[in-house]
Design an enzyme around this catalytic site. Structure first.
Site, short mmCIF file in Angstrom:
data_model
loop_
_atom_site.label_atom_id
_atom_site.label_comp_id
_atom_site.label_asym_id
_atom_site.label_seq_id
_atom_site.Cartn_x
_atom_site.Cartn_y
_atom_site.Cartn_z
N ARG A 156 79.65 3.78 -25.73
CA ARG A 156 80.30 2.61 -25.96
C ARG A 156 80.67 1.69 -27.25
O ARG A 156 80.80 1.34 -27.28
CB ARG A 156 79.99 2.17 -24.27
CG ARG A 156 80.40 2.30 -23.26
CD ARG A 156 79.69 1.27 -22.48
NE ARG A 156 78.52 1.84 -21.85
CZ ARG A 156 78.12 2.45 -21.32
NH1 ARG A 156 78.96 2.77 -19.39
NH2 ARG A 156 76.69 2.44 -20.69
N ARG A 234 67.74 0.26 -28.91
CA ARG A 234 65.82 0.07 -29.05
C ARG A 234 64.93 0.89 -30.02
O ARG A 234 65.56 1.96 -30.84
CB ARG A 234 65.92 1.35 -27.67
CG ARG A 234 66.73 0.60 -26.41
CD ARG A 234 65.54 -0.84 -26.15
NE ARG A 234 66.28 -0.65 -24.52
CZ ARG A 234 67.72 -2.61 -24.35
NH1 ARG A 234 67.91 -2.17 -25.81
NH2 ARG A 234 68.25 -2.52 -23.56
N GLU A 263 58.32 -5.43 -28.73
CA GLU A 263 58.76 -6.78 -29.02
C GLU A 263 58.14 -7.45 -28.06
O GLU A 263 57.48 -7.39 -27.03
CB GLU A 263 60.10 -6.82 -28.41
CG GLU A 263 61.59 -5.73 -29.57
CD GLU A 263 62.88 -5.54 -29.08
OE1 GLU A 263 63.41 -6.28 -28.05
OE2 GLU A 263 63.31 -4.88 -30.02
N HIS A 281 66.49 -9.23 -31.72
CA HIS A 281 66.68 -8.67 -30.88
C HIS A 281 67.72 -9.92 -30.37
O HIS A 281 68.45 -9.98 -28.83
CB HIS A 281 66.77 -8.69 -29.81
CG HIS A 281 66.60 -7.45 -28.81
ND1 HIS A 281 66.09 -6.03 -28.03
CD2 HIS A 281 67.82 -6.68 -28.13
CE1 HIS A 281 66.31 -5.71 -27.01
NE2 HIS A 281 67.24 -5.86 -27.47
P1 NAP Z 1 76.68 4.93 -23.85
O1 NAP Z 1 77.87 4.56 -23.57
O2 NAP Z 1 75.45 5.40 -22.41
O3 NAP Z 1 76.30 6.07 -24.82
C1 NAP Z 1 75.06 6.50 -25.53
C2 NAP Z 1 75.37 7.41 -26.90
O4 NAP Z 1 74.21 7.98 -26.89
C3 NAP Z 1 76.34 8.47 -26.19
O5 NAP Z 1 77.48 8.91 -26.30
C4 NAP Z 1 74.89 9.71 -25.35
O6 NAP Z 1 75.49 11.06 -25.95
C5 NAP Z 1 73.67 9.01 -26.27
N1 NAP Z 1 73.04 9.76 -26.27
C6 NAP Z 1 72.22 9.80 -25.54
N2 NAP Z 1 71.13 10.69 -25.58
C7 NAP Z 1 70.96 10.81 -26.74
C8 NAP Z 1 69.81 12.01 -27.58
N3 NAP Z 1 68.98 11.93 -26.81
N4 NAP Z 1 70.63 12.31 -28.66
C9 NAP Z 1 71.87 12.28 -28.75
N5 NAP Z 1 72.43 10.74 -28.69
C10 NAP Z 1 72.30 11.43 -27.47
O7 NAP Z 1 76.01 3.41 -24.12
P2 NAP Z 1 75.99 2.07 -24.87
O8 NAP Z 1 76.20 1.24 -23.45
O9 NAP Z 1 77.19 2.24 -26.19
O10 NAP Z 1 74.45 1.41 -25.14
C11 NAP Z 1 73.95 2.38 -26.31
C12 NAP Z 1 72.16 1.48 -25.97
O11 NAP Z 1 72.75 0.40 -26.51
C13 NAP Z 1 72.07 0.89 -25.03
O12 NAP Z 1 71.10 2.07 -24.24
C14 NAP Z 1 70.67 -0.05 -25.20
O13 NAP Z 1 69.36 0.48 -25.10
C15 NAP Z 1 71.26 -0.58 -26.70
N6 NAP Z 1 71.98 -1.30 -26.47
C16 NAP Z 1 71.03 -3.13 -27.31
C17 NAP Z 1 71.42 -3.97 -27.28
C18 NAP Z 1 71.13 -5.43 -28.78
O14 NAP Z 1 70.82 -5.59 -27.81
N7 NAP Z 1 70.43 -4.63 -29.56
C19 NAP Z 1 72.37 -4.63 -26.37
C20 NAP Z 1 73.54 -3.82 -25.44
C21 NAP Z 1 72.72 -2.25 -25.92
P3 NAP Z 1 75.15 11.76 -24.37
O15 NAP Z 1 75.17 11.71 -23.37
O16 NAP Z 1 75.87 13.48 -25.37
O17 NAP Z 1 74.29 12.72 -26.05
#
Ligand code: NAP
Length: 323
Positions: A156, A234, A263, A281
């Site tokens: 996403r 993360r 953190e 963060h």
């Molecule tokens: P998401 O829609 O689940 O996207 C995660 C992506 O990572 C998917 O495309 C997945 O594809 C890929 N992925 C998962 N495991 C992997 C691996 N081992 N190697 C390579 N790719 C991998 O999640 P999202 O909503 O985009 O959020 C992503 C992350 O952003 C969250 O989990 C959170 O930790 C972080 N975040 C940080 C903040 C902040 O404040 N800085 C805020 C919100 C979120 P595949 O399953 O095909 O590998």
């Protein structure tokens, strides 16, 4: 909704609006971030049917075992790497998170961090504030022009980052475990291949054991001396000592980091480095988006206890029908 309001446990405090909304619907118990499990089990534990979990609250097996009637963990945030979701599944407990409502906010910050890092914006502003401009212009910086950006995790947030990058006229590539069928960006089947093909790496994959330390010394070396790393996912995905070494040795050019391994503590070695932009963060931390996230925590609990199932369960605990 059942006749008696459900008892909900809150470990770390949550935003006041969430607490008010939960307090209006449920019997809310605040017990501090590290409750004594034996005391919990002997007292309140058997009454608790839900947990409202602040971002990055650890919810593990022993805690769940101290709450035998626990049905749902509603977590604030999309990342749930501090929650044992498989353990919840094994116990028949649903875990919910807050996807989508924060996607654009976090992608905005990712782009801000990218520009700030490539163009040295915080250091340039410090130059002005320190009264140094009359004595000389700020030095010329690196550029986004001609860069190819690799996104680790085209989910996403990764896709929202890529959509924004399209407007910047840069190359876009990505690595996921699974190729995304409906995008034209170059796919690389491994992270190291992605790192070799790009000079800028933006991290948007989940934390947790499956990704711990995957951005290691070899990946950083593959990015090369013009390399920029941006992490809004993360801190656990990055081998932080390897990153510090790569920045010190000019193996890569710079890094923009919103997240860290331990953190809220940031290594002194990172604080001491130039060409590093550090944020505490704040990816989703706007009033607007935190309200939407908090609302979704409350709505998940309301929906669940009204017998309508969870609104946004995590993939490990999919909702398969009636309660
Ligand atoms: P998401 O829609 O689940 O996207 C995660 C992506 O990572 C998917 O495309 C997945 O594809 C890929 N992925 C998962 N495991 C992997 C691996 N081992 N190697 C390579 N790719 C991998 O999640 P999202 O909503 O985009 O959020 C992503 C992350 O952003 C969250 O989990 C959170 O930790 C972080 N975040 C940080 C903040 C902040 O404040 N800085 C805020 C919100 C979120 P595949 O399953 O095909 O590998």
């Amino acid at each position: 909704m059942s006749r008696d309001p459900a008892d909900i446990l809150m470990l770390k405090p949550m935003p006041p609006a969430v607490m008010d909304a939960l307090g209006a619907q449920f019997t809310l118990h605040q017990v501090g971030s590290a409750p004594d499990l034996a005391t919990l089990q002997a007292g309140l534990g058997p009454r608790i049917r839900g947990i409202a979990a602040a971002a990055q609250s650890p919810i593990d097996g022993p805690l769940m075992d101290a709450l035998p009637k626990l049905e749902i963990v509603a977590s604030l945030g999309v990342g749930y790497d501090t929650i044992d979701a498989q353990g919840a599944r094994a116990r028949g407990i649903v875990v919910t998170h807050t996807p989508d409502v924060l996607t654009d906010e976090v992608a905005d910050i990712a782009l801000g961090l990218l520009l700030a890092t490539v163009r040295d914006l915080p250091a340039a502003e410090r130059h002005l504030r320190a009264g140094l401009w009359p004595k000389g212009s700020y030095p010329l910086t690196a550029t986004l022009r001609g860069r190819t950006i690799g996104i680790l995790g085209l989910g996403r947030i990764g896709r929202a980052i890529a959509r924004r990058l399209e407007g910047f006229g840069v190359g876009i590539a990505y690595h996921n475990r699974t190729r995304v069928p409906d995008v034209a960006y170059a796919y690389h089947p491994s992270l190291i291949e992605l790192a070799r093909a790009v000079d800028t790496l933006m991290i948007a994959a989940p934390g947790g054991p499956g990704t711990a330390g995957i951005v290691d010394a070899a990946v950083l070396a593959a990015l090369g001396p013009e390399g920029i790393l941006v992490n809004i996912a993360r801190g656990s995905l990055i081998d932080e000592p390897a990153l510090i070494a790569a920045l010190r040795n000019r193996t890569i050019l710079g890094a923009g980091l919103d997240v860290f391994a331990n953190e809220p503590h940031v290594p002194e070695a990172l604080l001491a480095l130039d060409r590093v932009v550090l944020l505490p963060h704040v990816g989703s931390a706007s009033v607007h988006t935190r309200a939407a996230m908090g609302g979704l925590v409350v709505d998940n609990l309301i929906s669940w206890f009204a017998g309508k199932g969870p609104l946004t369960p995590v993939p490990e605990t999919p909702w398969s029908g009636g309660p």
